[in-house]
Structure formats: C-alpha cells, structure tokens
Design a protein around this motif. Structure first.
Motif, short mmCIF file in Angstrom:
data_model
loop_
_atom_site.label_atom_id
_atom_site.label_comp_id
_atom_site.label_asym_id
_atom_site.label_seq_id
_atom_site.Cartn_x
_atom_site.Cartn_y
_atom_site.Cartn_z
N ALA A 152 3.77 -23.72 20.46
CA ALA A 152 3.11 -22.59 19.98
C ALA A 152 3.98 -21.37 20.04
O ALA A 152 4.09 -20.51 19.07
CB ALA A 152 1.85 -22.31 20.64
N MET A 153 4.69 -21.30 21.23
CA MET A 153 5.59 -20.25 21.37
C MET A 153 7.00 -20.24 20.53
O MET A 153 7.48 -19.22 19.91
CB MET A 153 6.23 -20.38 22.82
N ASP A 154 7.24 -21.49 20.08
CA ASP A 154 8.36 -21.71 19.13
C ASP A 154 7.72 -21.43 17.71
O ASP A 154 8.75 -20.80 16.80
CB ASP A 154 8.73 -23.14 18.99
N LEU A 155 6.62 -21.36 17.45
CA LEU A 155 5.97 -21.02 16.23
C LEU A 155 5.61 -19.35 16.21
O LEU A 155 4.37 -19.20 15.50
CB LEU A 155 4.91 -22.03 15.68
N TYR A 156 6.03 -18.66 16.88
CA TYR A 156 5.97 -17.17 17.00
C TYR A 156 4.75 -16.63 17.58
O TYR A 156 4.20 -15.74 17.44
CB TYR A 156 5.88 -16.79 15.56
N ALA A 157 4.05 -17.69 18.21
CA ALA A 157 2.99 -17.03 19.26
C ALA A 157 3.19 -16.60 20.44
O ALA A 157 4.07 -17.16 21.34
CB ALA A 157 1.92 -18.28 19.17
#
Lengths: 382, 273
Positions: B173-178
């Motif tokens: 999720a962090m990797d996907l800009y969250a």
C-alpha cells in the motif's frame, strides 16, 4: 511529470550500504548505474543482499549509508509513497478484500487521479485480465495473480519498476510463459525494470544487463553473454551455468593488443588463454572451460582441435539427457571434468563408460581466474 | 454387509453430528418454550402448564428485572467499547512492534484469562476496599472489573487476526502511494476488522453474562445475571425466558448476518462503486 528535456533518468546507487542492528552487513557499499529503460537483473543466491537493495530503492528499508538517485533527484530518504518507484512483490501482496479492478486502481486513486476507469481498462487489457476485473484475488490462479501484481504497479507508470522474484511462486511452464510476457510488456512500456532473482536462467533470458551479487557485493556486471562466456570470478563461473576449473601455472605471455595471450601450464600441457580473458595477476590460476566447449573423441581417432589438447582421459560416467549427453572424464591427474555433447547423431551412439578419449577445446573459450578464490564458490546445493 | 448396514454406516457421522447439535440447542428450545408458559396458577414453575402470550406482552412485569437488564446492557456496551479500543491497540503493539519485554507482556495479557473468576472477583473487591471505594461499589466498579477481564480476550482475538496478516500488504500500500493514514484505513483496518468485531461480540457476551466477579463488586446494583440468580431462590419468573429467547435470537441474527456478508464477499459481488 515535468522532466528536463533529454535528461537521463537513470537509477544510480552510490556507496549504498545496509548494516542491520545485529551487525550483519547485507549490502556493502554498492555502486551501480541502471540505465533508463533497461531491463536489469540483480542475480544472486539467497542472502546475497539483492532483495535488501531492492527494498532500499523502494523505500521500504532505509540505507545505513550511501545515496539513491533517479536522474538528478535524490530519493535516498524519501518516503516510499513519494517515490516514482513501484514494486511487484514476491508473493504479490494483492489486497484480498478488494477486487482486481480496485487493486489495480489503488495507486492512481491515492495519487488523486480523477478518472481511473480508462487507465484501468487499458492496463487490464495489456495484462489480459479484463474478464477478471470484478473478481477477488483469491479466485484467481497463480499466473493471473502475478499479472494483477504487475498491472497494479504498471498503471502508475513508475520511472522504475522493481520485481522481487516475481515468478518464484509459479510452476516451470507458467514461469517460461511469463518470462516472455514480462519481456514483451517491458519493451512495450519502455520503463526501467529492475528484476531480482536467484534463477540464473530467468535473469539471462530476460535482462539486458545482469549484475551478479554475492555477499553484499557485485561480483560482475555485464550482458548475459559476457557473464557466461567470460566470467571474472569462480563464483560467477559456477553460479551461471557450470564450469570446469583446473589448477594451472602461468609460464609466459605472448603477443600484444588483441592478440595477446597468456601461456599456462596445466598438469604438463601448456594451454593458451586470450589476455582479455585472464582475470588474475598471480602466477597461479584456475583455468576455466565451460562443459559444452569441451570436445571428446575416442583415442586414436582424429579430433577437430586447433588448440589445447590432452590425451589419456577416461569416460567415468555418461548420462544421456535426450538433447545432450553429460560425460564425466577422469583426467590423467585425477580430476573429473564435465563435458556436454549435443546428440547430433554424428557419433552414432554414446561413448561407452571406460573408453579412453582425447579431450580438447578451442583456446578462445578458456578463461583464467584467480587461484585464491574457492573453486567451489557459487555452486548451489540442491 | 447388508444394505441397511451400509446405509447406517454412511449416515452415522451425520446422525451423530445432529445429535450433538440437538444436545447443544435443546436448552435454548426449552427456554423459548417456557417463555410461553402460563405459570400464574401453578406452584411448580419448571413445568409447562398452559400457553399464554402474557409473558411476551408484559416482559417487564417482574419487579426490578428490566432495570437489571438495562444495567447489564449499559455495562456490557461500555465495557465492550472501552476494552475493544484498548485491547486492539495493545494487540497492534504486541504484533507489530519489537520492544523490550514484549514476550513478558504477551504472557501477562494471557494470565487474567487463566485466573479463576472467584479469585479475580475477591481480589478486585479487596482492591476497591483498600482504595477506599468500599462505600461506592456499584455500576462503576462493575464496569472497571468488566473492562479489565474483557481486555485479555480482545487482545488475544485481535492478535491472532493481526499476526495472520501479511505485513507485505501494508508495504504494498505504501509502495502504491498510500501514506501511513491511508494505509491503515484502507488496508490494515478492513482486514483486521472481522477480528475486532469478533472481539467486541465476545467482550459483550462475557460482560453481559458475568456473575461471579460482578457479584463481589456490585454493591447495591443488580445486573441481569444477579437478578436471575436471586429470583431463582423463589422461582424464576417466566419473563426471564422471554429475555433469554430474545438474546438467543439476537445472537443468531448476528451470526447469520455475518455469514451472509462473508459469503457475498467471497463471491466477489461488492464491486459496484
């Protein structure tokens, strides 16, 4: 994204180091430039630091020292969600509570893209997942899940796409198909792919450039062809394919420039090795030759061999593998060499175990490695 | 073997299963049945006399029963909310963070569940008295006691859900800009929520049901289990069966709703957005 015209957006790692609190150094001062748009593989055994390197680029782990740049932008300490980098995780890490379409649009939504529908449609078509859009990850096969992970990362058009053993969970047949698929997609979208794997065949078939990593360092970097034909260390020689390594003593050098050769005494026979393939300064070395470059012929019959020639070997083992046969040859000095021979049919059968054979190889295929290195380095134990 | 023998062999497991289920549910059926019992004419309150709607029409007829129910429900709800929040936070800390004394903390959380209630109840009373609260026993002391023993159960329930959660999902999720906040609310929370809900339901039923610890620390306050216990000395009013039946139906509805929701989720039909 506004980029300066013509600015190269290469991924550059400088002095990148990761030391864990327990003292273990996973990555040792790594310097690496990955050209924009290339398909780059980090290849190495488990624990060599390749995944740690990837996680530092993704921002999931912080480096102890060193910097990471994309073009001129320093992203060393940037939060993962602020980097133009996306990751395809080893076990895909798909969100189980969201549908395929929701998984794929997760990135664009977080970046505040208003109309994601057309993008989602496009990327699902590229990865052949249109039919699966409304399903949940658990309802998909391994290969489909893999493609969702890819689509979910690709839709963001990252400058660098990181792939962490992306095909590790698939069976052999599917893996082959996905290798071709990944390569096709990379060529189509033209992004920088950094692919981490321990599978040498996977790295060689897909990547333009391969960096072989071992114990936190890069052993050698080059095209798959260069790495395979001219390995610089025993680790690379053994980790990529197999090698015969025979102890030898340097006896002299001849010629200059491209014609320069090094003469090496190998158990009484002097063999020549091109200077560009000599990777040691010392007077001792490992003479390396790939098994498929080793030619054999029963003793007394003529052998096409303009170069290094030995007699007195005996076939100690012959394993027929359909397309080729693997012979083990007991050399006069007691060492066993391996020889792969294509079953072209010219011999009209196998060379029987116990047969006396002459052994030869073309000098341009041999290489010389440093004798201080372990001849068994990089051999994977099954 | 005969045909009959084969038939029995095939259906034995099913028959046994049904028997066990019957054994588990008969008490509930009896309670439901007795809630329609007209006990006004009889001395023997535990025998079905004749059918009546009276108990259902006047559930609050027995003096003090509905008041005790109200007390139990309010304590149950408050204890559930507070223990679920504290317990969930504790579970996150225990699963997600490495800190000094983590394994000790894990053990300490478990201990109250293994402590006999009678010991816990009496020592809590001793504690309240020692703290000078001996005169104020009642609603709030019951609540404090209930929150205390519910926390352990919440921690254990949420922890098991959380430790089964792949931490790569949050990284993805962090990797996907969250950002951290979005990652928590869009990925972590929805995935842990079933565990939190289960923990809350468990906490409520534990609190609502508790008699031993409550009895020590209740002072003049009467909870529903205490009312039933007290009434049983003279003969349980039939309205208790009405409440029992209602509780059973409520629990059943929860379970069925949960099942329906999870099946619909499994079929992936929630995409319309």
């Amino acid at each position: 994204m506004s980029l300066a015209e013509d600015a190269r957006r290469d991924l550059r790692l400088a002095g990148l180091t990761k030391r864990y609190p327990n003292g273990f150094v996973a990555v040792k001062s790594l310097d690496l430039v990955i050209p924009q748009g290339s398909f780059f593989a980090l290849l190495g055994p488990s624990g060599c630091g390749k995944t740690t390197t990837l996680r530092m680029v993704a921002g999931l782990e912080g480096p102890t020292a060193g910097t990471i740049h994309i073009g001129d932008t320093d992203i060393t300490h940037e939060k993962p969600f602020k980097r133009p980098v996306n990751t395809v995780f080893q076990n895909y890490a798909l969100f189980p509570h969201l549908t395929i379409a929701e998984n794929v649009e997760f990135g664009p939504k977080r970046r505040g893209v208003k109309d994601t529908a057309s993008q989602v449609k496009e990327i699902l078509e590229l990865t052949e997942l249109t039919e699966q859009a409304a399903k949940k990850p658990a309802q998909l096969s391994g290969g489909q899940q893999q493609r969702v992970a890819l689509a979910r990362a690709l839709i963001n058009r990252p400058e660098v796409l990181l792939l962490d053993e992306p095909l590790g969970a698939l069976d052999l047949k599917l893996r082959r198909a996905m290798q071709i698929e990944l390569k096709r997609i990379q060529e189509e979208v033209g992004l920088t792919f950094v692919h981490v794997t321990h599978d040498q065949e996977e790295a060689m078939t897909m990547a333009d450039t391969v960096a072989v990593m071992n114990e936190g360092r890069i052993e050698q970097l080059g095209t798959p062809y260069d790495l395979y034909t001219n390995p610089h260390t025993t680790f690379v020689a053994n980790f990529l394919g197999r090698s015969n390594l025979v102890k030898g003593t340097v006896v002299g050098r001849e010629g200059t420039g491209a014609d320069a050769v090094v003469k090496v005494d190998m158990h009484g026979t002097v063999v020549t090795i091109k200077a560009s393939r000599v990777h040691t300064e010392s007077s001792e070395g490992w003479i390396g030759i790939r098994p498929e470059k080793v030619l054999i012929q029963p003793a007394g019959t003529p052998l096409d061999a303009p170069g290094n020639f030995f007699s007195g070997a005996v076939v100690s083992e012959a394993s027929y593998m359909g397309v080729s046969t693997e012979y083990h040859l007991r050399m006069p000095w007691g060492q066993e060499l391996i020889c792969f021979e294509q079953n072209t049919g010219r011999r009209g059968g196998l060379v029987a175990v116990g047969t006396q054979v002459d052994v030869s190889w073309r000098p341009e295929f041999a290489f010389l490695l440093d004798s201080s290195q372990d001849a068994g380095a990089g051999i994977e134990e099954e | 073997m005969t045909r009959v023998g084969r038939w029995i062999g095939r259906h034995l497991a099913l028959a046994l299963g049904l028997l066990v289920l019957l054994y588990m549910y008969i008490p509930n059926f009896i309670v439901a049945l007795m809630s329609f019992n007209d006990a006004s004419q009889s001395r023997n309150l535990y025998q079905f006399q004749s059918f009546t709607w009276d108990n259902w029409l006047n559930p609050c007829a027995p003096l003090g029963m509905c008041e005790s129910l109200r007390v139990s429900i309010s304590i149950g709800l408050l204890a559930t909310i507070v223990s679920t929040i504290i317990g969930t936070l504790a579970a996150f800390a225990l699963v997600r963070h490495r800190f000094e004394g983590r394994s000790t903390a894990n053990l300490m959380v478990f201990l109250p569940m293994a402590t006999p209630e009678i010991v816990m109840g009496s020592s809590l009373l001793a504690l309240f008295v020692a703290a000078g609260l001996g005169g104020q026993l009642g609603f709030w002391t019951i609540l404090v006691a209930h929150i205390m023993f519910c926390i352990s159960f919440v921690v254990v329930t949420v922890r098991s859900r959380l430790s089964g959660l792949d931490s790569n999902l949050e990284k993805a999720a962090m990797d996907l800009y969250a950002n951290e906040w979005q990652t928590f609310w869009r990925v972590t929370f929805p995935l842990v929520f079933p565990g939190i809900l289960a923990a809350a339901l468990l906490a409520f039923s534990l609190s609502f049901d508790d008699f031993i610890i409550t009895n020590f620390n209740a002072g003049q306050t009467v909870t529903f289990p205490m009312f039933v216990w007290g009434a049983a000395q003279r003969g349980v009013p039939m309205q208790v069966n009405v409440i029992g039946t209602l509780m059973f139906i409520a629990a059943l509805t929860f379970v069925i709703l949960g099942e329906v929701a999870s099946r619909r989720r499994a079929r992936g039909k929630v995409s319309a957005r």
